[in-house]
Design a protein around this motif. Structure first.
Motif, PDB file in Angstrom:
ATOM      1  N   TRP A  21       1.942  19.930  10.426  1.00 54.88           N
ATOM      2  CA  TRP A  21       3.137  19.466  11.130  1.00 54.88           C
ATOM      3  C   TRP A  21       2.776  18.714  12.404  1.00 54.88           C
ATOM      4  CZ3 TRP A  21       7.938  18.613   9.849  1.00 54.88           C
ATOM      5  CH2 TRP A  21       8.507  19.301   8.776  1.00 54.88           C
ATOM      6  N   ALA A  22       1.601  18.987  12.962  1.00 57.41           N
ATOM      7  CA  ALA A  22       1.176  18.289  14.169  1.00 57.41           C
ATOM      8  C   ALA A  22       0.976  16.791  13.924  1.00 57.41           C
ATOM      9  CB  ALA A  22      -0.107  18.905  14.715  1.00 57.41           C
ATOM     10  N   GLN A  23       0.909  16.380  12.663  1.00 56.32           N
ATOM     11  CA  GLN A  23       0.786  14.965  12.331  1.00 56.32           C
ATOM     12  C   GLN A  23       2.137  14.247  12.327  1.00 56.32           C
ATOM     13  OE1 GLN A  23      -1.678  14.388   8.697  1.00 56.32           O
ATOM     14  NE2 GLN A  23      -2.038  16.593   8.791  1.00 56.32           N
ATOM     15  N   VAL A  24       3.213  15.005  12.518  1.00 54.13           N
ATOM     16  CA  VAL A  24       4.564  14.467  12.326  1.00 54.13           C
ATOM     17  C   VAL A  24       5.232  14.231  13.674  1.00 54.13           C
ATOM     18  CG1 VAL A  24       6.824  14.899  11.299  1.00 54.13           C
ATOM     19  CG2 VAL A  24       4.742  15.718  10.136  1.00 54.13           C
ATOM     20  N   PRO A  25       5.650  13.003  13.984  1.00 58.06           N
ATOM     21  CA  PRO A  25       6.395  12.750  15.223  1.00 58.06           C
ATOM     22  C   PRO A  25       7.745  13.456  15.211  1.00 58.06           C
ATOM     23  CG  PRO A  25       5.586  10.694  14.241  1.00 58.06           C
ATOM     24  CD  PRO A  25       5.401  11.759  13.224  1.00 58.06           C
ATOM     25  N   ALA A  26       8.269  13.697  16.392  1.00 52.67           N
ATOM     26  CA  ALA A  26       9.579  14.339  16.495  1.00 52.67           C
ATOM     27  C   ALA A  26      10.661  13.517  15.800  1.00 52.67           C
ATOM     28  CB  ALA A  26       9.934  14.552  17.967  1.00 52.67           C
ATOM     29  N   SER A  27      10.547  12.191  15.857  1.00 52.56           N
ATOM     30  CA  SER A  27      11.563  11.340  15.231  1.00 52.56           C
ATOM     31  C   SER A  27      11.631  11.565  13.728  1.00 52.56           C
ATOM     32  CB  SER A  27      11.270   9.867  15.533  1.00 52.56           C
ATOM     33  OG  SER A  27       9.975   9.508  15.072  1.00 52.56           O
ATOM     34  N   ALA A 197       4.904   6.455   4.753  1.00 43.67           N
ATOM     35  CA  ALA A 197       5.769   5.303   4.515  1.00 43.67           C
ATOM     36  C   ALA A 197       5.875   4.430   5.758  1.00 43.67           C
ATOM     37  CB  ALA A 197       7.150   5.769   4.079  1.00 43.67           C
ATOM     38  N   GLU A 198       6.028   5.057   6.918  1.00 44.50           N
ATOM     39  CA  GLU A 198       6.147   4.265   8.149  1.00 44.50           C
ATOM     40  C   GLU A 198       4.853   3.530   8.458  1.00 44.50           C
ATOM     41  OE1 GLU A 198       7.941   6.037  11.526  1.00 44.50           O
ATOM     42  OE2 GLU A 198       9.808   6.493  10.450  1.00 44.50           O
ATOM     43  N   GLU A 199       3.716   4.137   8.163  1.00 44.22           N
ATOM     44  CA  GLU A 199       2.441   3.450   8.354  1.00 44.22           C
ATOM     45  C   GLU A 199       2.343   2.234   7.436  1.00 44.22           C
ATOM     46  OE1 GLU A 199      -0.324   6.572   7.642  1.00 44.22           O
ATOM     47  OE2 GLU A 199      -0.199   7.380   9.692  1.00 44.22           O
ATOM     48  N   ALA A 200       2.832   2.379   6.194  1.00 46.13           N
ATOM     49  CA  ALA A 200       2.817   1.255   5.257  1.00 46.13           C
ATOM     50  C   ALA A 200       3.764   0.146   5.718  1.00 46.13           C
ATOM     51  CB  ALA A 200       3.210   1.737   3.860  1.00 46.13           C
ATOM     52  N   TRP A 201       4.941   0.531   6.217  1.00 45.63           N
ATOM     53  CA  TRP A 201       5.879  -0.480   6.721  1.00 45.63           C
ATOM     54  C   TRP A 201       5.283  -1.240   7.894  1.00 45.63           C
ATOM     55  CZ3 TRP A 201      10.224   3.722   6.917  1.00 45.63           C
ATOM     56  CH2 TRP A 201      10.702   3.946   5.613  1.00 45.63           C
ATOM     57  N   GLU A 202       4.581  -0.536   8.740  1.00 50.30           N
ATOM     58  CA  GLU A 202       3.970  -1.206   9.891  1.00 50.30           C
ATOM     59  C   GLU A 202       2.934  -2.229   9.439  1.00 50.30           C
ATOM     60  OE1 GLU A 202       1.956  -0.072  14.203  1.00 50.30           O
ATOM     61  OE2 GLU A 202       2.380   1.504  12.750  1.00 50.30           O
ATOM     62  N   ARG A 203       2.143  -1.885   8.424  1.00 46.45           N
ATOM     63  CA  ARG A 203       1.155  -2.841   7.900  1.00 46.45           C
ATOM     64  C   ARG A 203       1.837  -4.065   7.303  1.00 46.45           C
ATOM     65  NH1 ARG A 203      -1.317   2.074   6.190  1.00 46.45           N
ATOM     66  NH2 ARG A 203      -0.449   1.828   4.091  1.00 46.45           N
ATOM     67  N   GLU A 204       2.922  -3.854   6.573  1.00 47.94           N
ATOM     68  CA  GLU A 204       3.623  -4.985   5.969  1.00 47.94           C
ATOM     69  C   GLU A 204       4.225  -5.902   7.035  1.00 47.94           C
ATOM     70  OE1 GLU A 204       5.975  -4.349   2.320  1.00 47.94           O
ATOM     71  OE2 GLU A 204       5.532  -2.221   2.599  1.00 47.94           O
ATOM     72  N   LEU A 205       4.810  -5.302   8.071  1.00 54.24           N
ATOM     73  CA  LEU A 205       5.379  -6.124   9.134  1.00 54.24           C
ATOM     74  C   LEU A 205       4.294  -6.888   9.879  1.00 54.24           C
ATOM     75  CD1 LEU A 205       7.989  -3.556  10.480  1.00 54.24           C
ATOM     76  CD2 LEU A 205       8.504  -5.680   9.266  1.00 54.24           C
ATOM     77  N   ALA A 206       3.136  -6.247  10.072  1.00 55.72           N
ATOM     78  CA  ALA A 206       2.024  -6.918  10.747  1.00 55.72           C
ATOM     79  C   ALA A 206       1.490  -8.091   9.933  1.00 55.72           C
ATOM     80  CB  ALA A 206       0.903  -5.921  11.022  1.00 55.72           C
ATOM     81  N   SER A 207       1.691  -8.050   8.611  1.00 59.92           N
ATOM     82  CA  SER A 207       1.215  -9.138   7.753  1.00 59.92           C
ATOM     83  C   SER A 207       2.150 -10.343   7.779  1.00 59.92           C
ATOM     84  CB  SER A 207       1.065  -8.641   6.316  1.00 59.92           C
ATOM     85  OG  SER A 207       2.331  -8.467   5.692  1.00 59.92           O
TER      86      SER A 207
END
Length: 221
Positions: A21-27, A197-207
């Motif tokens: 759970w420590a890997q999970v942001p509060a959001s 999923a959010e990490e993948a979205w960030e990569r797609e937006l960065a591309s």
């Protein structure tokens, strides 16, 4: 009436589960639990947390009455390494129910931090500690008047959220979310999947892809 220390009927969550759970942001925790276990966002970290930093731990509850802080002493006594003490002080702006001395004692035990629906003091020192996280609603120089009442490790309403001993709390610069013990294992998979999923979205937006494409936003009319 002397401070009442309850013996929880549940066991702490496995350390491995807490670490996941420590890997999970509060959001993300808030979204996965549909916002039902949010702590009042007016309770803020005393200092900005480092990038990616968050407070995560098994909860020990402390309910303070009026200007009394006996429950805080007893909560520190029963809490263990990695635990987080949630101090319900009615949202009162004074007195401070914890400061440098009690926080220092908790820190030496390896307690991860405290969350106070009330006030703290000695913030100049507390804010410099990197290994002990403090969330609070208020700051005041005034101290408490007694230490012989209150309740520890009971189910309480903390800043509008039901909290039980051995529930999990996640806190970062966005705020605080309680993960009920019964939901911690069941909702972990969804939380970690959302992190990925959010990490993948960030990569797609960065591309160079647009948010319309990445999030499949319906066409405008």
């Amino acid at each position: 009436m002397p401070t009442k220390v309850h013996r929880p009927t549940t066991f702490p969550l496995p350390r491995e589960l807490v670490e996941q759970w420590a890997q999970v942001p509060a959001s993300i925790a808030a979204d996965v639990l549909e916002g039902l276990t949010l702590v009042d966002p007016a309770i803020r970290p005393l200092r900005p947390l480092p990038p990616g930093g968050r407070l995560v731990g098994s909860i020990v509850t402390a309910l303070c009455e009026g200007t009394d802080y006996g429950a805080v002493h007893h909560a520190i006594a029963v809490a263990g390494p990695g635990d987080v003490i949630l101090i319900e002080a009615g949202g009162r702006p004074n007195p401070a129910v914890i400061g440098e001395l009690l926080s220092g004692a908790a820190r030496r035990k390896g307690i991860a931090g405290v969350v106070v629906n009330g006030a703290v003091r000695d913030t100049g020192r507390l804010a410099r500690w990197q290994d002990f996280v403090v969330f609070t609603r208020h700051i005041t120089p005034r101290g408490p008047s007694s230490m012989d009442r209150g309740t520890v490790n009971d189910v309480i309403a903390f800043a509008g959220t039901r909290v039980a001993p051995h529930d999990l709390v996640i806190g970062d610069d966005d705020g605080l979310v309680v993960i009920p013990r019964a939901a911690a294992e069941a909702r972990l998979g969804a939380a970690l999947a959302r992190v990925a999923a959010e990490e993948a979205w960030e990569r797609e937006l960065a591309s160079g892809r647009t948010t319309l494409d990445v999030f499949q936003v319906p066409p405008a009319g």
